[in-house]
Design a protein around this motif. Structure first.
Motif, mmCIF file in Angstrom:
data_model
loop_
_atom_site.group_PDB
_atom_site.id
_atom_site.type_symbol
_atom_site.label_atom_id
_atom_site.label_comp_id
_atom_site.label_asym_id
_atom_site.label_seq_id
_atom_site.Cartn_x
_atom_site.Cartn_y
_atom_site.Cartn_z
ATOM 1 N N ALA A 24 33.877 63.788 54.076
ATOM 2 C CA ALA A 24 33.933 63.336 55.470
ATOM 3 C C ALA A 24 32.681 62.547 55.848
ATOM 4 O O ALA A 24 32.769 61.512 56.521
ATOM 5 C CB ALA A 24 34.092 64.538 56.402
ATOM 6 N N VAL A 25 31.528 63.009 55.390
ATOM 7 C CA VAL A 25 30.268 62.317 55.689
ATOM 8 C C VAL A 25 30.248 60.939 55.039
ATOM 9 O O VAL A 25 29.882 59.935 55.669
ATOM 10 C CB VAL A 25 29.061 63.155 55.212
ATOM 11 N N VAL A 26 30.651 60.865 53.772
ATOM 12 C CA VAL A 26 30.656 59.589 53.056
ATOM 13 C C VAL A 26 31.589 58.599 53.737
ATOM 14 O O VAL A 26 31.229 57.432 53.965
ATOM 15 C CB VAL A 26 31.062 59.793 51.577
ATOM 16 N N VAL A 27 32.798 59.037 54.071
ATOM 17 C CA VAL A 27 33.771 58.147 54.717
ATOM 18 C C VAL A 27 33.263 57.697 56.083
ATOM 19 O O VAL A 27 33.384 56.521 56.452
ATOM 20 C CB VAL A 27 35.138 58.837 54.855
ATOM 21 N N ALA A 28 32.664 58.612 56.844
ATOM 22 C CA ALA A 28 32.143 58.264 58.174
ATOM 23 C C ALA A 28 31.012 57.253 58.068
ATOM 24 O O ALA A 28 30.939 56.292 58.850
ATOM 25 C CB ALA A 28 31.663 59.524 58.886
ATOM 26 N N VAL A 29 30.117 57.450 57.109
ATOM 27 C CA VAL A 29 29.003 56.509 56.925
ATOM 28 C C VAL A 29 29.531 55.131 56.515
ATOM 29 O O VAL A 29 29.064 54.101 57.014
ATOM 30 C CB VAL A 29 28.007 57.042 55.878
ATOM 31 N N LEU A 30 30.514 55.097 55.623
ATOM 32 C CA LEU A 30 31.081 53.820 55.189
ATOM 33 C C LEU A 30 31.775 53.103 56.354
ATOM 34 O O LEU A 30 31.635 51.880 56.504
ATOM 35 C CB LEU A 30 32.077 54.049 54.049
ATOM 36 N N ALA A 31 32.502 53.841 57.179
ATOM 37 C CA ALA A 31 33.176 53.230 58.326
ATOM 38 C C ALA A 31 32.158 52.650 59.304
ATOM 39 O O ALA A 31 32.297 51.510 59.776
ATOM 40 C CB ALA A 31 34.052 54.266 59.032
ATOM 41 N N GLY A 32 31.111 53.425 59.604
ATOM 42 C CA GLY A 32 30.079 52.938 60.507
ATOM 43 C C GLY A 32 29.341 51.744 59.937
ATOM 44 O O GLY A 32 29.031 50.778 60.654
ATOM 45 N N ALA A 52 22.903 51.439 53.274
ATOM 46 C CA ALA A 52 23.826 52.567 53.376
ATOM 47 C C ALA A 52 24.173 53.133 52.001
ATOM 48 O O ALA A 52 24.276 54.361 51.830
ATOM 49 C CB ALA A 52 25.101 52.132 54.099
ATOM 50 N N ALA A 53 24.360 52.253 51.017
ATOM 51 C CA ALA A 53 24.685 52.717 49.665
ATOM 52 C C ALA A 53 23.551 53.556 49.087
ATOM 53 O O ALA A 53 23.788 54.623 48.494
ATOM 54 C CB ALA A 53 24.973 51.519 48.764
ATOM 55 N N LEU A 54 22.316 53.109 49.256
ATOM 56 C CA LEU A 54 21.165 53.877 48.770
ATOM 57 C C LEU A 54 21.028 55.191 49.518
ATOM 58 O O LEU A 54 20.701 56.229 48.926
ATOM 59 C CB LEU A 54 19.895 53.041 48.903
ATOM 60 N N MET A 55 21.260 55.163 50.819
ATOM 61 C CA MET A 55 21.180 56.377 51.622
ATOM 62 C C MET A 55 22.226 57.397 51.175
ATOM 63 O O MET A 55 21.923 58.590 51.027
ATOM 64 C CB MET A 55 21.382 56.028 53.091
#
Length: 248
Positions: A24-32, A52-55
């Motif tokens: 859920a966190v990964v998908v949310a970060v990618l969407a944002g 974002a990828a490095l984070m």
């Protein structure tokens, strides 16, 4: 049920809940990230996806995702390099044939790659650093690893590829207006734009399946990175060649 079995089941449930939260966190970060990159400033468009990828990589490493799960283990480098060379060879052959055939040449006439210098900068610097490496790290690395912990290979192929297709909605908004071959097929206006977006999502989802297969077979991000770059980078260079030879 004995207390020993119950005691053993509790950590397993917690581990699964944590794995779902990671997804859920990964998908949310990618969407944002996608929204920020495409609907804010030019500088955000340049730096947001790599950052974002490095984070995500650092976050999921702290959550226990191993280098093998991320496709970054050194023991898979050799196999990954062999798959990478094969993939690049196939793509370069297909691109060369497509750019040479009159029926497919118009699809290479993207306005943004109308000059050789612009195409070189795009293919050698912008595409690998801003698009290919960050996207592969995020999707075939972090997302692949988190999905694999819960859903296995089938889930990774299905969910990962679908999300990769949806990732390209924002970047496809002006696709038909900047590509002669595509605009001739789907037309212009809002209907043409929607058709172009749908085609882009479908095409990139299928590409996601191929990238995931390479990642799965080789165990390394080297193979999907190489294929992803060759499709985008070689396509940019071919577009510039087609533009220059057509104008000439």
């Amino acid at each position: 049920m004995s207390s020993t079995v119950l005691d053993a089941a509790v950590p397993l449930r917690r581990h699964k809940i944590h794995a779902y939260l990671d997804i859920a966190v990964v998908v949310a970060v990618l969407a944002g990230t996608n929204l920020i990159a495409h609907f804010t400033t030019a500088w955000a468009n340049i730096v947001t996806v790599p950052v974002a990828a490095l984070m995500l990589l650092m976050m999921m490493r702290r959550r226990g995702l191993g280098w093998t799960e991320l496709g970054l283990s050194r023991r898979h480098w050799k196999r990954g390099a062999l798959y990478a060379l094969a993939a690049v060879g196939v793509v370069l052959t297909v691109v060369a044939i497509g750019a040479a055939l009159p029926i497919t040449r118009p699809f290479f006439m993207a306005d943004r790659y109308a000059t050789i210098s612009g195409a070189l900068i795009a293919s050698m610097i912008i595409i690998p650093l801003q698009t290919v490496i960050p996207e592969e790290l995020a999707f075939r690395g972090v997302l692949h690893g988190t999905l694999g912990r819960v859903y296995g290979a089938r889930g990774v192929f299905a969910a990962g590829s679908l999300l990769f297709g949806l990732w390209h909605i924002a970047s496809s908004l002006g696709l038909t207006s900047g590509n002669r071959g595509l605009s001739e097929i789907v037309g212009g206006g809002v209907a043409g734009q929607i058709a172009g977006i749908a085609l882009a999502v479908a095409a990139t989802a299928v590409a996601g399946v191929v990238f995931t297969w390479l990642r799965h077979r080789s165990g390394s991000l080297l193979a999907p990175i190489a294929l992803h770059w060759s499709v985008n980078g070689a396509g940019a260079l071919a577009a510039a060649v087609v533009w220059q030879t057509t104008i000439a």
